[in-house]
Design a protein around this motif. Sequence first.
Motif, PDB file in Angstrom:
ATOM      1  N   GLN A  90      -8.068   1.015  17.588  1.00  0.00           N
ATOM      2  CA  GLN A  90      -7.358   2.240  17.972  1.00  0.00           C
ATOM      3  C   GLN A  90      -5.887   2.163  17.576  1.00  0.00           C
ATOM      4  OE1 GLN A  90      -8.332   2.247  22.165  1.00  0.00           O
ATOM      5  NE2 GLN A  90      -9.979   3.739  21.903  1.00  0.00           N
ATOM      6  N   LYS A  91      -5.292   0.985  17.731  1.00  0.00           N
ATOM      7  CA  LYS A  91      -3.889   0.795  17.336  1.00  0.00           C
ATOM      8  C   LYS A  91      -3.731   0.963  15.832  1.00  0.00           C
ATOM      9  CE  LYS A  91      -0.089  -2.545  17.513  1.00  0.00           C
ATOM     10  NZ  LYS A  91       0.336  -3.898  17.973  1.00  0.00           N
ATOM     11  N   GLU A  92      -4.673   0.395  15.057  1.00  0.00           N
ATOM     12  CA  GLU A  92      -4.612   0.517  13.605  1.00  0.00           C
ATOM     13  C   GLU A  92      -4.744   1.976  13.171  1.00  0.00           C
ATOM     14  OE1 GLU A  92      -3.914  -1.705  11.395  1.00  0.00           O
ATOM     15  OE2 GLU A  92      -3.990  -3.549  12.593  1.00  0.00           O
ATOM     16  N   LEU A  93      -5.605   2.729  13.848  1.00  0.00           N
ATOM     17  CA  LEU A  93      -5.788   4.140  13.522  1.00  0.00           C
ATOM     18  C   LEU A  93      -4.512   4.926  13.810  1.00  0.00           C
ATOM     19  CD1 LEU A  93      -7.611   6.457  12.610  1.00  0.00           C
ATOM     20  CD2 LEU A  93      -8.418   6.662  14.981  1.00  0.00           C
ATOM     21  N   THR A  94      -3.902   4.651  14.958  1.00  0.00           N
ATOM     22  CA  THR A  94      -2.652   5.329  15.313  1.00  0.00           C
ATOM     23  C   THR A  94      -1.562   5.027  14.297  1.00  0.00           C
ATOM     24  OG1 THR A  94      -3.178   5.272  17.676  1.00  0.00           O
ATOM     25  CG2 THR A  94      -0.868   5.560  17.070  1.00  0.00           C
ATOM     26  N   THR A  95      -1.437   3.753  13.931  1.00  0.00           N
ATOM     27  CA  THR A  95      -0.423   3.353  12.950  1.00  0.00           C
ATOM     28  C   THR A  95      -0.664   4.035  11.607  1.00  0.00           C
ATOM     29  OG1 THR A  95      -0.151   1.194  14.017  1.00  0.00           O
ATOM     30  CG2 THR A  95       0.624   1.400  11.740  1.00  0.00           C
ATOM     31  N   TYR A  96      -1.917   4.076  11.191  1.00  0.00           N
ATOM     32  CA  TYR A  96      -2.233   4.698   9.897  1.00  0.00           C
ATOM     33  C   TYR A  96      -1.884   6.186   9.912  1.00  0.00           C
ATOM     34  CZ  TYR A  96      -4.721   6.101   5.721  1.00  0.00           C
ATOM     35  OH  TYR A  96      -5.029   6.635   4.483  1.00  0.00           O
ATOM     36  N   ARG A  97      -2.181   6.859  11.015  1.00  0.00           N
ATOM     37  CA  ARG A  97      -1.888   8.287  11.096  1.00  0.00           C
ATOM     38  C   ARG A  97      -0.384   8.547  11.155  1.00  0.00           C
ATOM     39  NH1 ARG A  97      -6.699  10.022  15.408  1.00  0.00           N
ATOM     40  NH2 ARG A  97      -8.323  10.380  13.822  1.00  0.00           N
ATOM     41  N   GLU A  98       0.375   7.580  11.674  1.00  0.00           N
ATOM     42  CA  GLU A  98       1.827   7.766  11.795  1.00  0.00           C
ATOM     43  C   GLU A  98       2.570   7.446  10.501  1.00  0.00           C
ATOM     44  OE1 GLU A  98       2.939   5.353  15.086  1.00  0.00           O
ATOM     45  OE2 GLU A  98       2.375   6.857  16.597  1.00  0.00           O
ATOM     46  N   ILE A  99       2.192   6.338   9.842  1.00  0.00           N
ATOM     47  CA  ILE A  99       2.955   5.904   8.666  1.00  0.00           C
ATOM     48  C   ILE A  99       2.105   5.701   7.414  1.00  0.00           C
ATOM     49  CG2 ILE A  99       4.681   4.789  10.128  1.00  0.00           C
ATOM     50  CD1 ILE A  99       3.457   2.094   9.354  1.00  0.00           C
ATOM     51  N   GLY A 100       0.797   5.975   7.530  1.00  0.00           N
ATOM     52  CA  GLY A 100      -0.063   5.854   6.351  1.00  0.00           C
ATOM     53  C   GLY A 100      -0.338   4.437   5.921  1.00  0.00           C
ATOM     54  N   ALA A 101      -0.221   3.472   6.858  1.00  0.00           N
ATOM     55  CA  ALA A 101      -0.443   2.063   6.516  1.00  0.00           C
ATOM     56  C   ALA A 101      -1.259   1.382   7.612  1.00  0.00           C
ATOM     57  CB  ALA A 101       0.880   1.340   6.337  1.00  0.00           C
ATOM     58  N   SER A 102      -2.061   0.414   7.215  1.00  0.00           N
ATOM     59  CA  SER A 102      -2.838  -0.388   8.148  1.00  0.00           C
ATOM     60  C   SER A 102      -3.208  -1.698   7.478  1.00  0.00           C
ATOM     61  CB  SER A 102      -4.123   0.340   8.577  1.00  0.00           C
ATOM     62  OG  SER A 102      -5.004  -0.556   9.243  1.00  0.00           O
TER      63      SER A 102
END
Length: 255
Positions: free
Chosen positions: A185-197
């Motif tokens: 869930q944290k990785e998904l949030t990060t990806y949606r915020e900055i486009g990176a995971s």
Amino acid sequence: MTYQAKEAGLKEVEQLVHEQAVYQYLQENNEGGQMDKDQMLFLHEAISGSDLTDAAAHRVVSATLYMILAHDTHEKIDEPDDIIQLTRKEQELTVLAGDFYSALYYRTLAELEMIPLLRALQGGVQETNTAKTNIYQLHVATDEEYLTQLTMTNAAIFTKFAKYFMKDQTFIELGCQFFLLKRLQKELTTYREIGASRLKRAYDHGYFAKEAVTNFESWLVAIIRDVKSEVERLNNESETLSNILEKRIIEVIND
């Protein structure tokens, strides 16, 4: 143990961590990792019913949280291909913060003369580091192996702790899958915020191709869906949990 007593115990553990002057300094300067309250919940659940006094149990949990803080803090050190890079000074302070938490962990368990637990948790640290290496270098052959290694990066220390206090396998698996779900869930949030995971390399490598998804976000959402189902199953099959932990599990599932 009543709900009020359980909550009071958790607050005491949290206070043991927060009262350290250096911890407060690191938090104020955004250099140290944040204490994971969900790890605290599961550790507190695992040690409940042991022969330790409440005071000793609280110190043991706080010591283990220091080790998890050390791991989480050291994990902030950049991989070479991370989009956002720390400055050299930030990296040095981050390393020092992690070393500080490790020192607190060793000192506390040594004072309590719990050397067998210290050794067990050190094994968890080694498994964590090995899993992180396997994930970063993609030293895995199957989808299942990838998820197993990813799980261990967040749950190896908890697993050693729970086994030491003789918790049943269903509870241990529940904790592992719960922490995996939080990580995803944290990785998904990060990806949606900055486009990176950090997980995107696994997608680009072709893991979970059988899902036939068209992009990384859909791939990650599909994995989260499956892990949520597993957490629900294990939660239903687990021994009776405290109301606090049960409530938190449901909250994360519904997130």
